[in-house]
Design a protein around this motif. Structure first.
Motif, PDB file in Angstrom:
ATOM      1  N   GLU A 179       0.832  -1.209   0.000  1.00  0.00           N
ATOM      2  CA  GLU A 179       0.000   0.000   0.000  1.00  0.00           C
ATOM      3  C   GLU A 179       0.863   1.254   0.000  1.00  0.00           C
ATOM      4  OE1 GLU A 179      -2.347  -3.160   2.340  1.00  0.00           O
ATOM      5  OE2 GLU A 179      -0.261  -2.476   2.217  1.00  0.00           O
ATOM      6  N   GLY A 180       1.962   1.217   0.762  1.00  0.00           N
ATOM      7  CA  GLY A 180       2.857   2.370   0.816  1.00  0.00           C
ATOM      8  C   GLY A 180       3.505   2.662  -0.519  1.00  0.00           C
ATOM      9  N   LYS A 181       3.867   1.616  -1.245  1.00  0.00           N
ATOM     10  CA  LYS A 181       4.467   1.810  -2.568  1.00  0.00           C
ATOM     11  C   LYS A 181       3.456   2.418  -3.531  1.00  0.00           C
ATOM     12  CE  LYS A 181       8.289  -1.466  -2.725  1.00  0.00           C
ATOM     13  NZ  LYS A 181       8.926  -2.545  -3.492  1.00  0.00           N
ATOM     14  N   ALA A 182       2.221   1.930  -3.472  1.00  0.00           N
ATOM     15  CA  ALA A 182       1.171   2.486  -4.337  1.00  0.00           C
ATOM     16  C   ALA A 182       0.952   3.960  -4.032  1.00  0.00           C
ATOM     17  CB  ALA A 182      -0.124   1.708  -4.157  1.00  0.00           C
ATOM     18  N   GLN A 183       0.866   4.303  -2.748  1.00  0.00           N
ATOM     19  CA  GLN A 183       0.631   5.695  -2.363  1.00  0.00           C
ATOM     20  C   GLN A 183       1.805   6.577  -2.757  1.00  0.00           C
ATOM     21  OE1 GLN A 183      -2.403   6.786  -1.093  1.00  0.00           O
ATOM     22  NE2 GLN A 183      -1.461   8.725  -1.715  1.00  0.00           N
ATOM     23  N   ALA A 184       3.010   6.049  -2.626  1.00  0.00           N
ATOM     24  CA  ALA A 184       4.188   6.815  -3.029  1.00  0.00           C
ATOM     25  C   ALA A 184       4.144   7.131  -4.524  1.00  0.00           C
ATOM     26  CB  ALA A 184       5.462   6.043  -2.683  1.00  0.00           C
ATOM     27  N   CYS A 185       3.731   6.163  -5.322  1.00  0.00           N
ATOM     28  CA  CYS A 185       3.588   6.364  -6.765  1.00  0.00           C
ATOM     29  C   CYS A 185       2.556   7.455  -7.047  1.00  0.00           C
ATOM     30  CB  CYS A 185       3.192   5.057  -7.438  1.00  0.00           C
ATOM     31  SG  CYS A 185       2.841   5.206  -9.216  1.00  0.00           S
ATOM     32  N   ILE A 186       1.411   7.347  -6.407  1.00  0.00           N
ATOM     33  CA  ILE A 186       0.331   8.328  -6.593  1.00  0.00           C
ATOM     34  C   ILE A 186       0.803   9.721  -6.194  1.00  0.00           C
ATOM     35  CG2 ILE A 186      -1.960   8.998  -5.748  1.00  0.00           C
ATOM     36  CD1 ILE A 186      -2.491   5.903  -5.457  1.00  0.00           C
ATOM     37  N   ASP A 187       1.514   9.808  -5.080  1.00  0.00           N
ATOM     38  CA  ASP A 187       2.003  11.099  -4.587  1.00  0.00           C
ATOM     39  C   ASP A 187       3.042  11.706  -5.527  1.00  0.00           C
ATOM     40  OD1 ASP A 187       0.371  10.792  -2.393  1.00  0.00           O
ATOM     41  OD2 ASP A 187       1.985  10.180  -1.027  1.00  0.00           O
ATOM     42  N   GLU A 188       3.952  10.883  -6.050  1.00  0.00           N
ATOM     43  CA  GLU A 188       4.972  11.390  -6.966  1.00  0.00           C
ATOM     44  C   GLU A 188       4.327  11.996  -8.216  1.00  0.00           C
ATOM     45  OE1 GLU A 188       8.693  11.364  -6.654  1.00  0.00           O
ATOM     46  OE2 GLU A 188       7.674  11.469  -4.711  1.00  0.00           O
ATOM     47  N   LEU A 189       3.321  11.316  -8.746  1.00  0.00           N
ATOM     48  CA  LEU A 189       2.617  11.833  -9.925  1.00  0.00           C
ATOM     49  C   LEU A 189       1.903  13.138  -9.587  1.00  0.00           C
ATOM     50  CD1 LEU A 189       1.140   8.451 -11.204  1.00  0.00           C
ATOM     51  CD2 LEU A 189       2.985   9.746 -12.283  1.00  0.00           C
ATOM     52  N   ALA A 190       1.268  13.181  -8.426  1.00  0.00           N
ATOM     53  CA  ALA A 190       0.545  14.388  -8.007  1.00  0.00           C
ATOM     54  C   ALA A 190       1.493  15.560  -7.779  1.00  0.00           C
ATOM     55  CB  ALA A 190      -0.257  14.103  -6.737  1.00  0.00           C
TER      56      ALA A 190
END
Length: 403
Positions: A278-289
């Motif tokens: 879950e943390g990796k997914a959120q990190a990906c989402i945050d980097e794009l944002a």
């Protein structure tokens, strides 16, 4: 502006497994998001590791990222060294130093590798051991540096790459080490350190405490993956995109660092099936944002399960990637005008072999605005069935970003 995401499932590709009904873990896994996307994706095979090169994650991930290993590759350990902050000189040679578990025969050469990662030794325990070994071995010529878990680094000042064959320990787990020991005259000092490390570590308090807890001791160093520092062209210069790297392992962090990407550290990312998906997914989402154009999410878990012959865990790792990484990332990407996702392994890690191969890997490219007739589900066999084959791995990134 199009957003680009790579979901790199390390070692995911495999051969059919009897215990899975003669299916591969990819084919047997319940991965609804991946398979739904496959119906509208470009699917095929790519040769990520050229014949004649060792099928390591170093060569394979450089290739997937668009860096031709024939041009950019000089060894695995310099990439890992860069990740842990070692500023290598041009005259330095670096080596991966695993902390392994060897059997207890009296003669070092008669021992067997029981475990290439010493029961997933913690980073904290490993640092104590590496620092202890450094007190005995560090000198003007050699320096040991602690890394993550069982993965560490040795720097040889004014060293040589001409050391003969150094075998990755995960390739020989369960085998006697006699045939795989460094025998080249230039590797004599390396071998001497390996032998002495066993005598120093076997009764170390950290290992005695591990044995007391039912854990395997980290009782020897094992050197491999030699290389010299070789810079990478910045990803932004190569492709005109601001990129981020998300991984638990030093190798990928090193590739990210040397290619000028933003390297993201995710708390609880372990490289195993207990990683913080879950943390990796959120990190990906945050980097794009936060304005990044390209994010490379590397998940080590399928590879580790392949090395350990953990059939159900390998299948489950793929399912967890689909559920906890791909699904939320796709949901977040839908808010953007356009996006593309590449899903692939770097190399196969067949359970039956417990090591890497250089067989072609399946890949899947999904484009939000694309109109492609894909395949019913994403697997090695469906990828082969399309007839699409890319014979040079580094070309895949060009295809992903430009077509």
């Amino acid at each position: 502006m199009t957003k680009y995401v790579v979901i790199l499932c390390d070692g995911m590709a495999d051969y059919p497994v009897e215990e899975l009904g003669n299916k591969t873990p990819m084919d047997a896994a319940f991965k609804p998001t991946m398979d739904k996307m496959a119906k509208k994706s470009t699917v095929g095979l790519v040769k990520s590791v050229a014949d004649g090169l060792k099928p390591g994650s170093d060569v394979a991930n450089l290739s997937v990222l668009g860096y031709d290993p024939a041009v950019y590759y000089s060894g695995r350990s310099p990439l890992e060294a860069g990740s842990i902050g070692i500023d290598m000189k041009p005259t330095d040679v670096s080596f991966r130093c695993n902390l392994v578990t060897l059997s207890d025969e009296e003669s070092y050469s008669d021992k067997t590798i029981i475990d290439y990662c010493a029961d997933d030794i913690s980073t904290e325990e490993a640092k104590v051991l590496i620092d202890f070994l450094a007190e005995h071995f560090n000198c003007e010529e050699f320096q040991l540096y602690s890394g993550v878990s069982y993965r560490h680094c040795l720097i040889w000042n004014n060293g040589t790459l001409d050391v003969g064959t150094l075998t990755p320990p995960h390739d020989i787990t369960g085998k006697p080490i006699k045939e795989y020991l460094p025998t080249h005259e230039n590797a004599a000092k390396l071998y001497d350190m390996m032998v002495k490390s066993y005598d120093l570590l076997k009764d170390h308090p950290v290992n005695l405490a591990r044995i007391e807890r039912g854990k395997r001791p980290a009782n020897s160093m094992w050197f491999w993956g030699e290389g010299v520092c070789k810079p990478l062209t910045a990803f932004s210069e190569k492709y005109g995109l601001k990129g981020s790297m998300i991984s638990a392992v030093d190798l990928l962090k090193g590739i990210g660092k040397f290619s000028g990407m933003n390297v993201v550290n995710v708390e609880g990312a372990t490289g195993y099936i207990d990683t913080n998906f879950e943390g990796k997914a959120q990190a990906c989402i945050d980097e794009l944002a936060n304005g990044q154009d390209f994010v490379y999410v590397h998940i080590e878990a399928p590879d580790e399960c392949g090395h350990r012959y953990e059939i159900e865990n390998k299948k489950r790792a793929i399912e967890l990637i689909d559920e906890k990484i791909l699904t939320p990332v796709v949901k977040a990407l839908e808010s953007y005008d356009d996006y593309k996702i590449l899903v692939c392994p770097d190399h196969p890690t067949p359970l039956s072999l417990r090591t890497h191969t250089n067989d072609p890997i399946p890949f899947m490219i999904y484009h939000k605005k694309g109109e492609v007739d894909g395949v019913e589900r994403f697997s090695e066999e469906t990828a082969k069935s399309t007839g699409l084959f890319i014979d040079k791995g580094h070309v895949l990134m060009d295809k992903f970003l430009s077509e």
